[in-house]
Design a protein around this motif. Structure first.
Motif, short mmCIF file in Angstrom:
data_model
loop_
_atom_site.label_atom_id
_atom_site.label_comp_id
_atom_site.label_asym_id
_atom_site.label_seq_id
_atom_site.Cartn_x
_atom_site.Cartn_y
_atom_site.Cartn_z
N MET A 117 0.82 -1.23 -0.05
CA MET A 117 0.02 -0.09 -0.02
C MET A 117 0.78 1.23 -0.08
O MET A 117 0.53 2.25 -0.84
CB MET A 117 -0.92 -0.02 1.19
N LEU A 118 1.63 1.18 0.99
CA LEU A 118 2.90 2.28 0.86
C LEU A 118 3.65 2.50 -0.44
O LEU A 118 3.75 3.93 -0.94
CB LEU A 118 3.84 2.12 1.97
N PHE A 119 4.04 1.61 -1.10
CA PHE A 119 4.76 1.47 -2.64
C PHE A 119 3.67 2.36 -3.39
O PHE A 119 4.16 2.98 -4.19
CB PHE A 119 5.01 0.06 -2.85
N LEU A 120 2.42 1.68 -3.49
CA LEU A 120 1.47 2.15 -4.15
C LEU A 120 1.10 3.77 -4.07
O LEU A 120 1.16 4.68 -4.94
CB LEU A 120 0.12 1.55 -4.46
N ALA A 121 1.04 4.09 -2.90
CA ALA A 121 0.78 5.41 -2.47
C ALA A 121 2.09 6.28 -2.85
O ALA A 121 1.91 7.58 -3.33
CB ALA A 121 0.52 5.45 -0.83
N ARG A 122 3.07 5.83 -2.79
CA ARG A 122 4.22 6.71 -3.14
C ARG A 122 4.27 6.90 -4.64
O ARG A 122 4.62 8.02 -5.24
CB ARG A 122 5.74 5.76 -2.82
N GLY A 123 3.89 5.80 -5.15
CA GLY A 123 3.84 5.85 -6.91
C GLY A 123 2.62 6.97 -7.25
O GLY A 123 2.95 7.85 -7.95
N VAL A 124 1.63 7.08 -6.48
CA VAL A 124 0.67 7.98 -6.83
C VAL A 124 1.18 9.42 -6.57
O VAL A 124 0.91 10.41 -7.33
CB VAL A 124 -0.61 7.76 -6.07
N LEU A 125 1.71 9.34 -5.34
CA LEU A 125 2.47 10.84 -4.90
C LEU A 125 3.40 11.39 -6.07
O LEU A 125 3.32 12.49 -6.31
CB LEU A 125 2.97 10.80 -3.55
N CYS A 126 4.34 10.38 -6.66
CA CYS A 126 5.21 10.70 -7.40
C CYS A 126 4.32 11.35 -8.74
O CYS A 126 4.85 12.20 -9.41
CB CYS A 126 6.03 9.29 -7.86
N ASN A 127 3.24 10.68 -8.79
CA ASN A 127 2.51 11.16 -10.32
C ASN A 127 2.08 12.47 -10.16
O ASN A 127 2.26 13.15 -11.08
CB ASN A 127 1.42 10.30 -10.55
N VAL A 128 1.46 12.75 -8.95
CA VAL A 128 0.94 14.16 -8.58
C VAL A 128 2.23 15.13 -8.64
O VAL A 128 2.15 16.27 -9.12
CB VAL A 128 0.26 14.02 -7.05
N ALA A 129 3.31 14.58 -7.97
CA ALA A 129 4.33 15.71 -8.05
C ALA A 129 4.92 15.82 -9.64
O ALA A 129 5.31 17.04 -9.83
CB ALA A 129 5.73 15.14 -7.31
N LEU A 130 4.84 14.92 -10.28
CA LEU A 130 5.02 15.22 -11.73
C LEU A 130 4.21 15.92 -12.49
O LEU A 130 4.56 17.09 -13.01
CB LEU A 130 5.19 13.73 -12.40
N VAL A 131 2.87 15.82 -12.35
CA VAL A 131 1.89 16.61 -12.89
C VAL A 131 1.86 17.89 -12.49
O VAL A 131 1.82 18.90 -13.29
CB VAL A 131 0.37 16.05 -12.39
N LEU A 132 2.17 18.22 -11.27
CA LEU A 132 2.27 19.81 -10.55
C LEU A 132 3.72 20.34 -10.73
O LEU A 132 3.62 21.33 -10.27
CB LEU A 132 1.72 19.62 -9.07
N ASN A 133 4.51 19.66 -11.49
CA ASN A 133 5.72 19.91 -11.32
C ASN A 133 6.35 20.42 -10.00
O ASN A 133 6.89 21.50 -9.82
CB ASN A 133 6.18 21.25 -12.51
N MET A 134 6.08 19.55 -9.11
CA MET A 134 6.53 19.94 -7.67
C MET A 134 7.58 18.66 -7.19
O MET A 134 7.07 18.12 -6.31
CB MET A 134 5.38 20.14 -6.73
N PRO A 135 8.75 18.73 -7.43
CA PRO A 135 9.47 17.66 -7.13
C PRO A 135 9.79 17.52 -5.41
O PRO A 135 10.16 16.58 -5.04
CB PRO A 135 10.87 17.93 -7.86
N GLU A 136 9.52 18.74 -4.89
CA GLU A 136 9.74 18.99 -3.45
C GLU A 136 8.71 18.02 -2.84
O GLU A 136 8.90 17.58 -1.51
CB GLU A 136 9.54 20.26 -3.01
N LEU A 137 7.56 17.53 -3.40
CA LEU A 137 6.59 16.69 -2.74
C LEU A 137 7.30 15.32 -2.53
O LEU A 137 6.83 14.45 -1.73
CB LEU A 137 5.51 16.37 -3.58
N MET A 138 8.43 14.96 -3.09
CA MET A 138 9.14 13.62 -3.10
C MET A 138 10.36 13.71 -2.27
O MET A 138 10.98 12.42 -1.87
CB MET A 138 9.55 13.01 -4.50
N LYS A 139 10.75 14.99 -1.48
CA LYS A 139 11.73 14.80 -0.75
C LYS A 139 11.28 14.27 0.75
O LYS A 139 10.37 14.57 1.11
CB LYS A 139 12.23 16.19 -0.62
N GLY A 140 12.33 13.45 1.08
CA GLY A 140 11.72 12.68 2.08
C GLY A 140 12.89 12.55 3.24
O GLY A 140 13.80 12.58 3.46
#
Length: 173
Positions: free
Chosen positions: A150-173
């Motif tokens: 579930m966390l892997f899939l959630a991370r993938g969806v968040l990666c997609n949102v970051a890509l669409v919104l051009n917000m790579p900072e969403l992926m900094k962890g």
């Protein structure tokens, strides 16, 4: 395969590639089959030789995009040691995003389209990826495989949102 069969397969693939680009750029509802035809350097009637409707073309494009993810993940699962599996799958998805940005944008759009056939295709893609990852995590002995999946899939969806919104900072962890 006869030459004309190979040409048809190539033209069909060219049309799908053009559709992925056009749909990703202008959106499925605003895109026209004429724009797809122009991008593929063919006539609009030729598009309809392969795809009876714009929705059928979208479904084919989505199937291609999901197949790419599934095949890439399958290779990782088959060739990666259990201790590196999750990290390697994450890297592979980042690679898919980088190389196939338009396919990810297309999938993001398709998640909001309410037509049953499109919903079924999206559900099928997610289910296939989920089952593959869950099975791989279980076989690798990863603790709490359902939660990790579930966390892997959630991370993938968040990666997609970051890509669409051009917000790579969403992926900094």
């Amino acid at each position: 395969m006869a030459k004309s069969d190979a040409t048809s397969v190539n033209r069909r693939s060219d049309i799908i590639s053009a559709a992925i680009e056009v749909f990703a750029e202008v959106g499925y509802y605003r895109a026209t089959t004429l724009q797809v035809a122009e991008r593929a350097n063919i006539s609009q009637p030729y598009v309809f030789r392969f795809f009876s409707t714009k929705e059928h073309l979208l479904l084919s494009a989505l199937e291609v995009s999901w197949s790419r993810v599934v095949e890439a993940f399958r290779k990782v699962v088959e060739t990666t040691s259990p201790e590196l599996l999750e990290a390697t799958l994450i890297l592979e998805y980042e690679n898919i995003q980088e190389k196939n940005r338009n396919e990810i944008l297309l999938q993001m759009q398709a998640q909001t389209i309410r037509e049953e056939a499109i919903q079924n295709t999206m559900q099928g893609g997610f289910k296939e990826v989920r089952e593959m990852v869950l099975t791989a995590f279980r076989e690798a002995g990863i603790e709490k495989p359902e939660e990790r999946t579930m966390l892997f899939l959630a991370r993938g969806v968040l990666c997609n949102v970051a890509l669409v919104l051009n917000m790579p900072e969403l992926m900094k962890g």
